[in-house]
Design a protein around this motif. Structure first.
Motif, PDB file in Angstrom:
ATOM      1  N   THR A  55     -10.544  -8.266   7.716  1.00 10.39           N
ATOM      2  CA  THR A  55     -11.720  -8.561   6.885  1.00 10.39           C
ATOM      3  C   THR A  55     -12.275  -7.314   6.213  1.00 10.39           C
ATOM      4  N   THR A  56     -11.975  -6.145   6.775  1.00 13.82           N
ATOM      5  CA  THR A  56     -12.499  -4.897   6.195  1.00 13.82           C
ATOM      6  C   THR A  56     -11.415  -4.039   5.548  1.00 13.82           C
ATOM      7  N   LEU A 118      -5.528   6.656  15.638  1.00 20.00           N
ATOM      8  CA  LEU A 118      -5.814   8.054  15.945  1.00 20.00           C
ATOM      9  C   LEU A 118      -5.150   9.007  14.958  1.00 20.00           C
ATOM     10  N   ALA A 119      -3.926   8.677  14.523  1.00 22.17           N
ATOM     11  CA  ALA A 119      -3.168   9.589  13.665  1.00 22.17           C
ATOM     12  C   ALA A 119      -3.584   9.508  12.195  1.00 22.17           C
ATOM     13  N   PHE A 120      -3.933   8.293  11.708  1.00 22.90           N
ATOM     14  CA  PHE A 120      -4.186   8.104  10.280  1.00 22.90           C
ATOM     15  C   PHE A 120      -5.568   7.534   9.958  1.00 22.90           C
ATOM     16  N   GLY A 121      -6.356   7.256  11.002  1.00 19.92           N
ATOM     17  CA  GLY A 121      -7.710   6.767  10.765  1.00 19.92           C
ATOM     18  C   GLY A 121      -7.761   5.306  10.358  1.00 19.92           C
ATOM     19  N   LYS A 122      -8.922   4.886   9.886  1.00 19.02           N
ATOM     20  CA  LYS A 122      -9.145   3.481   9.508  1.00 19.02           C
ATOM     21  C   LYS A 122      -8.220   3.052   8.373  1.00 19.02           C
ATOM     22  N   LEU A 123      -7.932   3.936   7.432  1.00 16.64           N
ATOM     23  CA  LEU A 123      -7.034   3.594   6.320  1.00 16.64           C
ATOM     24  C   LEU A 123      -5.656   3.235   6.851  1.00 16.64           C
ATOM     25  N   GLY A 124      -5.164   3.993   7.821  1.00 18.69           N
ATOM     26  CA  GLY A 124      -3.865   3.693   8.413  1.00 18.69           C
ATOM     27  C   GLY A 124      -3.879   2.382   9.170  1.00 18.69           C
ATOM     28  N   LEU A 125      -4.968   2.118   9.901  1.00 20.33           N
ATOM     29  CA  LEU A 125      -5.087   0.864  10.640  1.00 20.33           C
ATOM     30  C   LEU A 125      -5.090  -0.329   9.693  1.00 20.33           C
ATOM     31  N   ASP A 126      -5.751  -0.194   8.543  1.00 21.48           N
ATOM     32  CA  ASP A 126      -5.747  -1.267   7.548  1.00 21.48           C
ATOM     33  C   ASP A 126      -4.321  -1.638   7.158  1.00 21.48           C
ATOM     34  N   LYS A 127      -3.528  -0.636   6.884  1.00 18.79           N
ATOM     35  CA  LYS A 127      -2.165  -0.868   6.409  1.00 18.79           C
ATOM     36  C   LYS A 127      -1.252  -1.352   7.531  1.00 18.79           C
ATOM     37  N   ALA A 128      -1.579  -0.969   8.765  1.00 15.82           N
ATOM     38  CA  ALA A 128      -0.775  -1.398   9.908  1.00 15.82           C
ATOM     39  C   ALA A 128      -1.003  -2.862  10.260  1.00 15.82           C
ATOM     40  N   SER A 129      -2.176  -3.399   9.927  1.00 18.37           N
ATOM     41  CA  SER A 129      -2.530  -4.753  10.354  1.00 18.37           C
ATOM     42  C   SER A 129      -1.567  -5.801   9.806  1.00 18.37           C
ATOM     43  N   VAL A 130      -1.139  -5.657   8.564  1.00 15.94           N
ATOM     44  CA  VAL A 130      -0.226  -6.629   7.964  1.00 15.94           C
ATOM     45  C   VAL A 130       1.127  -6.587   8.669  1.00 15.94           C
TER      46      VAL A 130
END
Length: 307
Positions: A55-56, A118-130
């Motif tokens: 959602t974010t 931890l390694a890439f921050g929130k931006l990395g988590l966004d891209k990992a979710s898909v």
């Protein structure tokens, strides 16, 4: 380069290892039961972090499309490599099935997501979710097929996918984004609070599962399958992932995140499927343990390279 690797070890791997070690110690000395924790993870924590992230997330259609295509292409390439090795080494069918599970499915959910955050921050988590959503679907369909082709049922596979609460959380999140709607602020804050508990709990579960792996003596074919699985997961998979990402022209943070997720150790779900369908379960669980331990060295090097 060495400074970057050491920095990654201190800033990423050390924080991740603390809950893993605690989980292993609790399992060893306090008989920690992972089954109720797995229920908590599957039906409570996983849907929350998937919903909150999707959602974010700041994602473009092109990134979503390339992530799904990469997931499928990388799966096909790894499957071909595992089957080719199985035939070349003349492994029995059960060991070949186990080798395929170890080679194709990574621990991208309960190890990959905290690592990427931890390694890439929130931006990395966004891209990992898909990617994580794609892996959930693939493991519960193609994974079942790899483990037990003779027992594979399309109806059963579809049913197993839609028994996962995270799938409904993802669908709800995508629907709200499409309609430009939101849950009340209090509800979203509560979901975000739950998602913050995700990383320490699932990493403790991983540690407990690693501690439960028992030492056993293998015959020659199982030993061969074990070392083949270790080689594919730790050495060949990053190279093949790089090739697929290059073909798809993926660049930037998305390239880094997908490469790291594709290079994660063998998935815990691989052990569950191997046990259920007798796909050399002892070999698979040993691969899960040792690829996870080796990843504490391999992944910091990869992260230092891609960053």
């Amino acid at each position: 380069m060495m400074q970057s690797v050491i920095a990654t070890l201190l800033q990423v791997i050390v924080p991740l290892s603390i809950p893993v070690i605690v989980g292993a110690l609790l399992a060893r000395y306090k008989n920690l039961e992972t089954k109720p924790l797995l229920t908590l993870y599957l039906y409570f924590l996983s849907p929350a972090i998937i919903f909150e992230t999707l959602t974010t997330a700041q994602l473009s259609f092109d990134e979503v499309y390339k992530t799904f295509v990469f997931s499928l292409l990388n799966l096909v390439v790894l499957w071909a490599a595992a089957n080719g090795l199985g035939r070349l080494l003349r492994l029995p069918a059960t060991e070949t099935a186990g080798l395929t599970l170890v080679s194709t499915f990574t621990n991208s959910v309960n190890y990959g997501l905290p690592l990427v955050l931890l390694a890439f921050g929130k931006l990395g988590l966004d891209k990992a979710s898909v990617y994580v959503i794609a892996q959930m679907v693939i493991v519960n369909t193609v994974g079942v097929y790899f483990a037990a082709r003779s027992q594979f049922s399309i109806r059963g596979a579809v049913k197993s996918v839609f028994s996962l609460p995270a799938i409904y959380a993802a669908l709800t999140a995508m629907l709200l984004r499409a309609l430009d709607m939101h849950f009340p602020a209090g509800v979203e804050k509560g979901i975000a609070m739950i998602s913050q508990a995700y990383s320490p709990v699932v990493l403790a579960i991983l540690g407990a599962q690693m501690a439960s792996v028992k030492k056993s003596d293998f015959d020659r074919s199982i030993q061969t399958a074990f070392w083949s699985g270790m080689s594919v997961r730790l050495l060949l998979s990053p190279l093949l992932a790089c090739l697929v990402l290059y073909v798809l022209q993926v660049q930037g943070t998305l390239f880094s995140v997908l490469l790291i997720l594709a290079s994660m150790p063998a998935a815990v779900n691989a052990g569950i499927l191997a046990e259920r369908f007798n796909a050399s379960p002892h070999m698979v669980t040993k691969c899960i343990l040792w690829t996870t331990l080796a990843s504490f060295i391999v992944l910091p090097v990869l992260i230092a390279i891609v960053k």
